[in-house]
Design a protein around this motif. Structure first.
Motif, mmCIF file in Angstrom:
data_model
loop_
_atom_site.group_PDB
_atom_site.id
_atom_site.type_symbol
_atom_site.label_atom_id
_atom_site.label_comp_id
_atom_site.label_asym_id
_atom_site.label_seq_id
_atom_site.Cartn_x
_atom_site.Cartn_y
_atom_site.Cartn_z
ATOM 1 N N LEU A 3 -0.501 8.088 13.641
ATOM 2 C CA LEU A 3 0.106 7.815 12.336
ATOM 3 C C LEU A 3 1.160 8.878 12.059
ATOM 4 O O LEU A 3 0.903 10.070 12.205
ATOM 5 N N PRO A 534 -3.472 0.805 5.439
ATOM 6 C CA PRO A 534 -2.178 0.291 4.970
ATOM 7 C C PRO A 534 -1.853 -1.115 5.449
ATOM 8 O O PRO A 534 -0.981 -1.761 4.869
ATOM 9 N N ASN A 535 -2.549 -1.578 6.480
ATOM 10 C CA ASN A 535 -2.175 -2.879 7.043
ATOM 11 C C ASN A 535 -3.073 -4.023 6.591
ATOM 12 O O ASN A 535 -3.112 -5.082 7.219
ATOM 13 N N ARG A 560 -1.139 -0.307 -0.072
ATOM 14 C CA ARG A 560 -0.295 0.633 0.672
ATOM 15 C C ARG A 560 0.690 -0.092 1.583
ATOM 16 O O ARG A 560 0.377 -1.154 2.111
ATOM 17 N N VAL A 563 2.136 0.241 8.380
ATOM 18 C CA VAL A 563 2.722 1.029 9.472
ATOM 19 C C VAL A 563 2.833 0.142 10.704
ATOM 20 O O VAL A 563 2.037 -0.782 10.894
ATOM 21 N N ASN A 568 4.790 4.285 12.316
ATOM 22 C CA ASN A 568 5.828 4.509 11.311
ATOM 23 C C ASN A 568 5.571 3.663 10.067
ATOM 24 O O ASN A 568 5.315 2.462 10.171
ATOM 25 N N ARG A 569 5.678 4.292 8.910
ATOM 26 C CA ARG A 569 5.526 3.586 7.646
ATOM 27 C C ARG A 569 6.785 2.766 7.380
ATOM 28 O O ARG A 569 7.903 3.267 7.476
ATOM 29 N N SER A 571 9.118 1.073 4.880
ATOM 30 C CA SER A 571 9.379 1.173 3.447
ATOM 31 C C SER A 571 10.707 0.551 3.035
ATOM 32 O O SER A 571 11.111 0.677 1.882
#
Length: 987
Positions: A3, A534-535, A560, A563, A568-569, A571
Motif C-alpha cells: 500500500l 478501501p476497495n 474510502r 487503491v 496507489n490510491r 483520487s
C-alpha cells in the motif's frame, strides 16, 4: 503488493497543521525530567488567540468558534469524515509535534478492540514506518506500546511492562517517539492502571496511572462520539491521567444541551474545533466514494415481508410479518396450518413438515430459520433477491475496475443476521442455506458473464472468473465475534486475512502468482468502526442495524477511495458505493442526506467570491445585490447571514444555499417512487374508454365442463413422460498425453445419479391442484385411468412428477384452448382502479414506477394523461414523445392495472391507450396498444403470444358488447403513427 501512502494531500495536511499551528516554539518550557514532555504554558488568552488564527485560516463557522474555551487542560478538536484518513492524520500530527516541539509521550485511546487492532496494525506496519521516515522526512520512529488486559496470576504482581517502557523511554531521544495505545474498557473496567501493590515500579511510581500522569502526556481520542465528557472513560483521562492536551479526532462528536426553556437547544460538543472536514465537503470534493442506495422492489409493489424468527424442534414456527413502516406482527404456526394466517397472499400454501431448524411447505419449498421472503415472491427468499442484486452490482463495478491499465480488486461486504446461515454448526442438520444460495447465485453469474467475454481481449478477467468458478468457496470468507475463540484452521485463516492482511485481500494474485479470487466478505456487524478496506464497492445489509444508527457510520466501511493493484490510491475520478438494503429502509438516501446537511452549521458568512458568483448569475451588480440583501436584513454589514432570517433568505436566494451536491448520494429506486400527477382534463377524454376496459369479464371454456373430455386430456398429459427419473450425470476427463506427445483432456466413463424426492399421494394431488386449479377429483380419476392403461409404467409420485405435469398442462392449455373459449361480462360493479376512486372520479396522482422506470425531461403535451414522461423501453419512449395530430388524448396504462383473464392462468394488462379522430373528424376511435420491444413476432415466447391472442378475443368481445376498441400489437420496427394510420384507413 504494498500500500502506497501519499504525503501532502491537502485535506490531510490541513488537519496536521491545524493542530501544529496552535502552538509556537515559546509555548513550551523544556522538560526537567528525562521521561516527561515539555511543559505547555497554559496561558489561556494567548492560546485562544492562536486557536482563533487557525480557525480563521480554516474558515471555521462562527457557530463553532463561539464554543472556544480552555480549562485545566487544552482540548483541540479535528472533525474528519469517515474514509478521509483520520488515523493517518493523527499519526502525522504525532510526528509533526515531535519535530517542532519535541513532544515525545502520546497516548492513543480508542473505544473498541477492532479499532484498537486497526490502529495497532497501522502504527506498527513497516510500510508506514518507512513512509514517515523516508517519504515524509521525519528522522524518528514510533515506539509503540499496546496496553492489554492481563489474567490474574498467583504469586508476584509485576508492574505492567507496557507502562514501564512508555514511561522510561527518554524524551531526550530524538529518534524515538513513545506512543501507548489503549482501549476504553481498560480505562473503566480494569485495575491494571490503578493498583498500587505491584512488587516493583518505575521511577519511584508503584501505581501505573501515576507514572503515566507524570510524563505530562498528550492524549489522542479516536471516535469522540463514544467518549462523552460525562462518560467514565473520559473522566478517567481528565482526572487520573491529567494530560496537558487532549486532541479529539472524529467524524461524529457527542452532543450537549445548553440553555433552559425557550432558549434550550442541542448542539455538537465541540471545544476549540480547528479543522472541519465534514461529510458534505468530503463528498463534494471527491475525497470519498459517492453512494448508490438500492433496495429490491417487488413487481407488485407490495411492501411487506415475512421473517422466520424461530423454529421449535418439529413442533412450531414463529413468524414476523414486517411492513415498510417497520411495524410487525408475530404468528406461531404448527404443522398443517396455512400461511394465509400470516398473509392472505399465501392462500393455499400450508406447512407440511417441521424439522429441527427448517420446515417444508405444500408447494415443495424448504425454508430455514432466519430466512426472509416477500409475500408476493415467496417462491424465492427475500435474501436471495438481495444477494442476486448485490452480485449484479458487484460484477458491473468489477468489470469496469478490471478494464484499467492498473486493475482495482473489487470487494463486496454482506452484513447478515445469523452466523449459522453462513457457517454450518457442528453436529447440526441445519444447512448453511445463505452460503449455499450465495455460491449458487455467484456460480450462475460467472457462467452468464464468461460467454460474453469470449470474443474480447479480456484474457486476464476470463482467467480471474475461471479461477473463481473452479474454487467458488474461496471467493468468499466470513468474520464473526465467535471466531475469536474458534480453533478451526480454515476459519482462522479467513479471519487473519480479513482483519490483519489487508494487502492480501487487495491483491488480485498471491505472492506465489496464483489468482486470489476472495472478494466477498460476510459479517454480523462485527466489521464496523475500526475495520476498513478501501476497495469495498458494495455493501449489502441482509439484517437490520437499528433505526437509530448513524447512516454515515453504516456505510463507513465502504467510503474510502480505492487503491489499484500497485497500492496507489485513486483520487482523480468519482467512485460509487453500492448500498443494498431491504424495502423497510427505502428512505435511507433521504435520511443520509438529511444527516449530512443537518451536521452543517445553520448559518454562514457570505464571501465576496460567492456574492460575485450569484450576482453574475442574477445579472446584477455585486454592490447592488449586497445593498438588496442588507436592506432585507438577510445579512449584516460584515456579510454574516442573520440567523433568524435564514429560512427566508435561502428560499428567496437559493443560489447561496450550501449543502450536498445532488449527485453525491443517489437512490436507484427514487425515480420510481416519485408521484406523477394525473391530468383531470385528459382523463375526462379517456374516461369512457378506461371504464370500458376495466369491466370485469370471466373466461369460459367450451369443452372443459365435459367430464369425459377433460379426463381424456389429463390422461394424455400423464402419458407424455410425466413420470421420468431425474438423472444427474458427471463428466469425467483424464488428462494425458497422446503418442504424439500432445497434452489433452479425454472423456472417460462418468457416473449417473438418480434423484427421487417422493411425496405422499395426497400431497401429489394437492400440489397439482394448487398450481393448476384442476379439481382433485378429476386429477385422481385421470391418474387411475392412466395406471390401468399403462401397467408397464412405474408411477413415480415425487416433486419432479408434479413439476412435469404442471409444465405440460400449461403447454397443453396454450396449444388446445386457443379458439375454444369465450369471455362473458360479469355482474360485478366497477370498483376503484389505478386511475380512479370507487366513485369514478380520477385520482390526483400515481407512483411513477406504475407507468415507467425511466424519466424524460420536459413538459408533456396537453394530450398526454400525466404531467411527466416516464417509460420502460426505448420503443415506449418513442411512443410517448410522438406528436400525432389525429390523437385526441393518450396515456400509458399503469402496470398490471387491468386484469384480463387468459388461458395461461395469468392475467394480462396491455401498455397504451389512445383516443383518436376518425377520418370524418366528428367521431372518435379507441385504440389499445401492446408494445413489445422485440424484432419480430417469432421472438415472443409462447406464453406471451397466448396472452396477446386472449387480449384480441377480449377486446373483440368488448366490441360485440357495444363498446368498440381496436387492439394492436407493436413490434420494434413499427412506429405508433403507422399503427394509428392503418387503423384509421381500415376502419
Amino acid at each position: 503488493m504494498e500500500l502506497i501512502l501519499k504525503n501532502g494531500l491537502p485535506h490531510q495536511a490541513k488537519g496536521v497543521n491545524a493542530i501544529s499551528n496552535v502552538f509556537k516554539p515559546n509555548s513550551f518550557l523544556s522538560n526537567k525530567l528525562f521521561y516527561t514532555n515539555p511543559l505547555l504554558e497554559l496561558d489561556k488568552d494567548v492560546l485562544l488567540e492562536q486557536i482563533k488564527e487557525v480557525q480563521t485560516s480554516n474558515k471555521i463557522h462562527p457557530e463553532y468558534t463561539g464554543l472556544n474555551t480552555i480549562g485545566n487542560y487544552l482540548n483541540l478538536d479535528i472533525k474528519m469524515e469517515t474514509g478521509t484518513g483520520k488515523t493517518y492524520v493523527y499519526t502525522s500530527t504525532i510526528f509533526e509535534l515531535h519535530k517542532r516541539y519535541k513532544i515525545n509521550k502520546f497516548i492513543v485511546v480508542v473505544p473498541t478492540l477492532p479499532i484498537k487492532a486497526g490502529a495497532k496494525q497501522f502504527l506498527s506496519d513497516p510500510y508506514v514506518k518507512k513512509h514517515f521516515k523516508d517519504v515524509c522526512g521525519y528522522n524518528a520512529e514510533i515506539d509503540l506500546q499496546v496496553l492489554e488486559s492481563v489474567k490474574k496470576k498467583k504469586g508476584k504482581q509485576y508492574f505492567p511492562s507496557v507502562v514501564r517502557e512508555f514511561v522510561s523511554g527518554s524524551s531526550q531521544n530524538t529518534n524515538k517517539i513513545q506512543v501507548m495505545l489503549t482501549n476504553m474498557a481498560l480505562l473503566t473496567n480494569s485495575k491494571i492502571l490503578t493498583k498500587n501493590d505491584y512488587d516493583s515500579g518505575v521511577e519511584d511510581f508503584f501505581k501505573p496511572v501515576d507514572a503515566i500522569k507524570a510524563t505530562l502526556p498528550f492524549v489522542i481520542i479516536d471516535e469522540p462520539h463514544r467518549f462523552s465528557k460525562q462518560q467514565k472513560a473520559f473522566n478517567f483521562i481528565t482526572e487520573q491521567i491529567q494530560p496537558q492536551c487532549i486532541i479529539r479526532y472524529g467524524a461524529t462528536f457527542p452532543s450537549k444541551t445548553i440553555g433552559r426553556g425557550k432558549n434550550k437547544k442541542t448542539l455538537k460538543d465541540y471545544q476549540n474545533l480547528v479543522y472541519d472536514l465534514n461529510a458534505c465537503d468530503s463528498f463534494n470534493q471527491n475525497l470519498i466514494k459517492g453512494i448508490a442506495k438500492e433496495h429490491f422492489e417487488p413487481l407488485s409493489k407490495r411492501e411487506d415481508k415475512v421473517k422466520i424468527m424461530n423454529i421449535e424442534s418439529k413442533t412450531s414456527v414463529k413468524f414476523n410479518y414486517i411492513k415498510r413502516d417497520s411495524s410487525n406482527k408475530s404468528f406461531l404456526l404448527s404443522k398443517g396450518d396455512s400461511l394465509s394466517i400470516v398473509s392472505e397472499q399465501f392462500e393455499g400454501i400450508t406447512i407440511d413438515a417441521i424439522g429441527n431448524n427448517y420446515f417444508e411447505l405444500s408447494n415443495g419449498q424448504t425454508k430455514y430459520q432466519g430466512e426472509e421472503f416477500s409475500t408476493d415472491i415467496y417462491s424465492s427468499s427475500y435474501q436471495e433477491q438481495m444477494l442476486k442484486l448485490a452480485i449484479e452490482r458487484h460484477f458491473e463495478t468489477e468489470r469496469i475496475n478490471f478494464d484499467r491499465r492498473f486493475k482495482i480488486k473489487t470487494l463486496a461486504l454482506f452484513f447478515i443476521d445469523d452466523i449459522y446461515s453462513y457457517r454450518k454448526k457442528d453436529n447440526s442438520d441445519k444447512e448453511a442455506y445463505l452460503k449455499n444460495t450465495f455460491e449458487r447465485l455467484l456460480l450462475e453469474k460467472i457462467d452468464e458473464v464468461l460467454p460474453t467475454l469470449s470474443k474480447t481481449n479480456d484474457k486476464e478477467y476470463i482467467k480471474y472468473l475461471e479461477a473463481s468458478k473452479q474454487d467458488i468457496s474461496n471467493c468468499h470468507a466470513g468474520y464473526f465475534s465467535q471466531d475469536n475463540s474458534d480453533s478451526d484452521d480454515d476459519i482462522a485463516k479467513e479471519v487473519k486475512e480479513i482483519l490483519h492482511d489487508k494487502k492480501s485481500l487487495l491483491s488480485i494474485r498471491t505472492n506465489e502468482g496464483e489468482i486470489n479470487p476472495r472478494r466477498f466478505l460476510f459479517s454480523k456487524w462485527t466489521l464496523k468502526e475500526g475495520w476498513d478496506n478501501p476497495n469495498v464497492f458494495t455493501i449489502t445489509k441482509l439484517r437490520s442495524s437499528g433505526s437509530e444508527n448513524s447512516k454515515l457510520q453504516e456505510v463507513g466501511r465502504g467510503l474510502r477511495l480505492p487503491v489499484d493493484e500497485n497500492g496507489n490510491r485513486i483520487s482523480n475520478e468519482e467512485f460509487k458505493l453500492n448500498y443494498i438494503i431491504d424495502f423497510t429502509e427505502a428512505d435511507f438516501a433521504e435520511k443520509l442526506v438529511k444527516e449530512i446537511n443537518d451536521d452543517l452549521p445553520k448559518g454562514f458568512v457570505i464571501t465576496e467570491e460567492k456574492l460575485n458568483e450569484v450576482a453574475k448569475k442574477l445579472s446584477i451588480e455585486p454592490d447592488d445585490l449586497f445593498i438588496e440583501l442588507l436592506t432585507k436584513k438577510y445579512i449584516d454589514r460584515k456579510y454574516n447571514i442573520v440567523i433568524e432570517n435564514t429560512g427566508k433568505f435561502f428560499e428567496e436566494y437559493p443560489d447561496f444555499s450550501i449543502g450536498l451536491n445532488d449527485n453525491k448520494v443517489t437512490d436507484r429506486n427514487k425515480k420510481t417512487d416519485r408521484k406523477i400527477k394525473i391530468r383531470a382534463s385528459a382523463y375526462s377524454e379517456l374516461k369512457e374508454l378506461w371504464e370500458a376496459i376495466n369491466q370485469k369479464y370471466v373466461i369460459y371454456y367450451d369443452n372443459l365442463e365435459k367430464e369425459e373430455y377433460l379426463k381424456n386430456q389429463l390422461v394424455a398429459i400423464f402419458e407424455d413422460d410425466v413420470f421420468t427419473d431425474v438423472v444427474l450425470s458427471s463428466k469425467r476427463q483424464i488428462v494425458a498425453t497422446t503418442d504424439d506427445n500432445i497434452m489433452g483432456a479425454y472423456e472417460s466413463g462418468g457416473v449417473q445419479y438418480t434423484i427421487d424426492k417422493t411425496i405422499p399421494y395426497s400431497d401429489f394431488l394437492k400440489r397439482i391442484n394448487r398450481q393448476t386449479n384442476l379439481p382433485i377429483k378429476r386429477i385422481n380419476e385421470a391418474l387411475i385411468s392412466f395406471s390401468e392403461n399403462n401397467t408397464d409404467t412405474e408411477i413415480k409420485i415425487n416433486e419432479f412428477s408434479v413439476a412435469n405435469f404442471v409444465s405440460k398442462f400449461s403447454d397443453w392449455k396454450i396449444q388446445n384452448l386457443e379458439g375454444h373459449f369465450t369471455y362473458k361480462k360479469s355482474s360485478l360493479s366497477l370498483k376503484s382502479t389505478a386511475l380512479t376512486y370507487a366513485n369514478g372520479s380520477p385520482k390526483k396522482e400515481i407512483t411513477q414506477g406504475r407507468i415507467g422506470t425511466k424519466f424524460v425531461e420536459g413538459t408533456p403535451t396537453n394530450k398526454y394523461l400525466y404531467d411527466a414522461y416516464t417509460y420502460d423501453s426505448p420503443l415506449e419512449k418513442d411512443n410517448i414523445l410522438a406528436d400525432i395530430s389525429e390523437v385526441i388524448v393518450y396515456g400509458k396504462i399503469p402496470r398490471s392495472s387491468l386484469a384480463i383473464p387468459t388461458i395461461t392462468g395469468q392475467s394480462y394488462s396491455p401498455d397504451f391507450m389512445y383516443v383518436v379522430k376518425k377520418v370524418n373528424g366528428d367521431k372518435t376511435l379507441n385504440i389499445i396498444v401492446e408494445t413489445k420491444d422485440v424484432d419480430n413476432q417469432s421472438t415472443l415466447r409462447a406464453i406471451e403470444d397466448a396472452k396477446i391472442n386472449c387480449a384480441k378475443e377480449f377486446f373483440n368481445q368488448l366490441t360485440i358488447d357495444g363498446y368498440t376498441v381496436k387492439f394492436e400489437e407493436q413490434i420494434r420496427n413499427k412506429k405508433i403513427k403507422q399503427i394509428i394510420d392503418e387503423v384509421l384507413v381500415n376502419k
